[in-house]
Enzyme design. Sequence first.
Site, mmCIF file in Angstrom:
data_model
loop_
_atom_site.group_PDB
_atom_site.id
_atom_site.type_symbol
_atom_site.label_atom_id
_atom_site.label_comp_id
_atom_site.label_asym_id
_atom_site.label_seq_id
_atom_site.Cartn_x
_atom_site.Cartn_y
_atom_site.Cartn_z
ATOM 1 N N ASP A 191 25.688 -27.133 -14.069
ATOM 2 C CA ASP A 191 26.175 -25.750 -14.092
ATOM 3 C C ASP A 191 27.123 -25.623 -12.908
ATOM 4 O O ASP A 191 26.698 -25.605 -11.762
ATOM 5 C CB ASP A 191 24.980 -24.789 -13.951
ATOM 6 C CG ASP A 191 25.405 -23.328 -13.785
ATOM 7 O OD1 ASP A 191 26.619 -23.041 -13.845
ATOM 8 O OD2 ASP A 191 24.512 -22.476 -13.583
ATOM 9 N N LYS A 227 36.284 -21.320 -8.870
ATOM 10 C CA LYS A 227 36.178 -21.308 -10.334
ATOM 11 C C LYS A 227 37.081 -20.221 -10.926
ATOM 12 O O LYS A 227 37.572 -20.353 -12.044
ATOM 13 C CB LYS A 227 34.724 -21.066 -10.730
ATOM 14 C CG LYS A 227 34.456 -21.169 -12.222
ATOM 15 C CD LYS A 227 32.969 -21.043 -12.496
ATOM 16 C CE LYS A 227 32.636 -21.071 -13.968
ATOM 17 N NZ LYS A 227 31.179 -20.975 -14.179
ATOM 18 N N GLU A 250 28.172 -21.679 -21.327
ATOM 19 C CA GLU A 250 27.003 -21.315 -20.517
ATOM 20 C C GLU A 250 25.933 -20.570 -21.326
ATOM 21 O O GLU A 250 24.746 -20.909 -21.243
ATOM 22 C CB GLU A 250 27.446 -20.492 -19.302
ATOM 23 C CG GLU A 250 28.156 -21.355 -18.266
ATOM 24 C CD GLU A 250 28.959 -20.562 -17.242
ATOM 25 O OE1 GLU A 250 28.802 -19.322 -17.189
ATOM 26 O OE2 GLU A 250 29.737 -21.180 -16.497
ATOM 27 N N ASP A 303 24.372 -12.344 -18.158
ATOM 28 C CA ASP A 303 24.541 -13.232 -17.007
ATOM 29 C C ASP A 303 25.173 -12.471 -15.840
ATOM 30 O O ASP A 303 26.369 -12.172 -15.865
ATOM 31 C CB ASP A 303 25.419 -14.429 -17.427
ATOM 32 C CG ASP A 303 25.647 -15.429 -16.294
ATOM 33 O OD1 ASP A 303 25.302 -15.128 -15.134
ATOM 34 O OD2 ASP A 303 26.187 -16.517 -16.580
HETATM 35 P P1 ADP Z 1 27.102 -17.800 -10.165
HETATM 36 O O1 ADP Z 1 26.754 -17.936 -11.601
HETATM 37 O O2 ADP Z 1 28.160 -16.786 -9.894
HETATM 38 O O3 ADP Z 1 27.378 -19.105 -9.501
HETATM 39 P P2 ADP Z 1 24.288 -17.324 -9.439
HETATM 40 O O4 ADP Z 1 23.740 -17.260 -10.788
HETATM 41 O O5 ADP Z 1 23.860 -18.442 -8.575
HETATM 42 O O6 ADP Z 1 25.844 -17.161 -9.386
HETATM 43 O O7 ADP Z 1 23.885 -15.926 -8.715
HETATM 44 C C1 ADP Z 1 24.130 -15.693 -7.377
HETATM 45 C C2 ADP Z 1 23.677 -14.303 -7.030
HETATM 46 O O8 ADP Z 1 22.279 -14.167 -7.252
HETATM 47 C C3 ADP Z 1 23.944 -13.979 -5.581
HETATM 48 O O9 ADP Z 1 24.486 -12.687 -5.467
HETATM 49 C C4 ADP Z 1 22.546 -14.025 -4.988
HETATM 50 O O10 ADP Z 1 22.425 -13.177 -3.841
HETATM 51 C C5 ADP Z 1 21.717 -13.513 -6.139
HETATM 52 N N1 ADP Z 1 20.290 -13.872 -5.999
HETATM 53 C C6 ADP Z 1 19.778 -15.109 -5.881
HETATM 54 N N2 ADP Z 1 18.429 -15.046 -5.722
HETATM 55 C C7 ADP Z 1 18.095 -13.724 -5.723
HETATM 56 C C8 ADP Z 1 16.870 -13.011 -5.580
HETATM 57 N N3 ADP Z 1 15.716 -13.649 -5.379
HETATM 58 N N4 ADP Z 1 16.907 -11.658 -5.645
HETATM 59 C C9 ADP Z 1 18.079 -11.025 -5.835
HETATM 60 N N5 ADP Z 1 19.259 -11.636 -5.977
HETATM 61 C C10 ADP Z 1 19.280 -12.975 -5.917
HETATM 62 MG MG MG Z 2 26.343 -18.798 -13.357
#
Ligand code: ADP
Ligand code: MG
Length: 636
Positions: free
Chosen positions: A19, A82, A180, A202
């Site tokens: 991913d 990205k 995705e 998402d």
């Molecule tokens: P992307 O798909 O954009 O790469 P992610 O799916 O990894 O991103 O999501 C990242 C977001 O999720 C960030 O804003 C992060 O702060 C939030 N996040 C991660 N863990 C938690 C949690 N336990 N509670 C709330 N928000 C979270």
């Molecule tokens: Mg993502």
Amino acid sequence: MALLQIHDPSAAPTPIGIDLGTTNSLVAYVTSLGEPTTILDCDSEALVPSVVHYAKDGRVIVGRDAQKLALVLPKDTLMSVKRFMGRGADDAETRRLSTYQFAKSDGPVVKFEVGQGRVVTPIEVSAEILRTLKENAEDELGRVGGAVITVPAYFDDAQRQATKDAGKLAGLNVLRLLNEPTAAALAYGLDSKKNGTFIVFDLGGGTFDVTVLSLDDGVFQVRSTGGDTQLGGDDMDRALAHHVFASMQADASSAAPELVRAILDASRAIKHALTANETVEADIDLPGGKSFAARVTRPEFDALIKPIIERTGPTCRRALRDAGIEVAAVDGVILVGGATRVPLVREFVTALFEKEPLGSIDPDQVVALGAAIQADLLAGSGPRDEVLLLDVLPLSLGVETMGGVVERILARNTAIPAGAKQVFTTYADNQTGFELHVVQGERDLAIDCRSLAHFTLKGIPAMPAGMARLAVSFEVDADGLLKVSAREESTGIEQSIDVKPSYGLSDDAIEKMLLTAYEHGEADVATRALREQQVEAARILAATKKAVESDAALLEGPEERARIDAAVAQLEAAVKGTDHRAIAHLIESLDETASAFAGRRMDLRIRQALTGRSVKDVADESAHAQGIEAHLGNTK
Ligand code: ADP
Ligand code: MG
């Protein structure tokens, strides 16, 4: 007791799923027991922040360490690249995100300046992230097999191509790009249901995507997509940071950047803690040695983020409308993205779709786990079934016809791989060429679609209008990448191209990057070229020497013999060296020096053949001589 895993060196390489996220990236695989599992890095973390730092000493740092350096060396640290995949410097999205240090670009690809005059493309930056994931996987698995990399469902051809190029650059064998949302559905095993309509919600760090996915006889189709490229968990961090500034009685707009950074980071930590706790108390370290005691309750936080979360509502309703389905017809809702862990997000989604969403698989990991399942299926270790046919074309593909109108050849949502052919004819009398303009999009006029490629088919004999028959075929492979071929049917003239989207990189550029990318890449390629030239030279030397001996009578005096001998000696000397270009050059000059002699030998063989000698004798002799003719006579 720690259990150490022992690799079986004879085992087949393990396929992996990746991913490649805007904020975080991760890699997963399917264990020998059939369980999809994420791979942890040396800090025992699955998530690798999609951040790349280019250090002054030339080193490249990826992930959490790069994230820390972003605070002190923001100019040399790239995040969220990205967003720029497959985009040009003039792209609207690129211009909007103008806080990045763009380098002057001579081509159509965006480039970033990262200190010391170093310039990188989003493809190279993504390749660094992929390389780190690959290394983490190798540490755990030993050998890594093919990879499935996920992309957002709305990614167009250029963005997909860019992602694939990044994989290639990272030294991965990219088996397939996978949407995705489809990956998330696979992780939940929804493909075993055969039919149904699912919503994938998402919410990541900076982007929100919603997809309506239908499963028809085991084939996933993206029915509609929607989203907001400027909405995510980062907005919650900012809202909370404003709240913290207010409670410190400080002004966020005039605060020093280091202070803003410190408060933002603390806010993110508080947000994470509030997912599992009703109240969070935190001492925030401020620049200058002071600290501030913050206290935030869940209801306070919910009030701050409610307007942010509510922005997803209209987007979801529009996606349902686009797909032509009612809320009641939704069979399941899947939560994806770290920000969907926030309790208020879950409540909001439950109310919106009138059902409890599926959230049992870690929403950070669900996409990578699904990609691993797909990689495993493709590599053939899992049960082989129809899940191979997983995806559909995200946008229609067609060509521009007279008047700038688009003729669609492959419609959006066609299951891929797919192919289609359409016949066109000439508009004017005596038209001797066709200009083909390949476009992607749903609009009727070519100027409103995305231009993918132009190519011309020339050399068609003059014919009255309407007589020429031009068959245009489109073939889309399993990754959604397009190959176009055109054939004029009355003459058989044809041409084909792999559509390199106009924002992608040329083969040359990729090759160049491949060379510089691998640590020993350049040396490897040079070694291979040297071996090839040495083999070629050996063949030519042997054939020439033999010919000079057996047909000495055909040499025009000692001068010609001397010239050939000199060329042979030079080539023999070069073969002992390491300069493949010098060898190639001397092969060519030996070829030239001996070409007249080779021509006379050829004449002799023909004359002999015509003066009644047995066909077999001639065949034997000329086979013998061919080694020379092939190289000395015919290369001109
Ligand atoms: P992307 O798909 O954009 O790469 P992610 O799916 O990894 O991103 O999501 C990242 C977001 O999720 C960030 O804003 C992060 O702060 C939030 N996040 C991660 N863990 C938690 C949690 N336990 N509670 C709330 N928000 C979270
Ligand atoms: Mg993502």
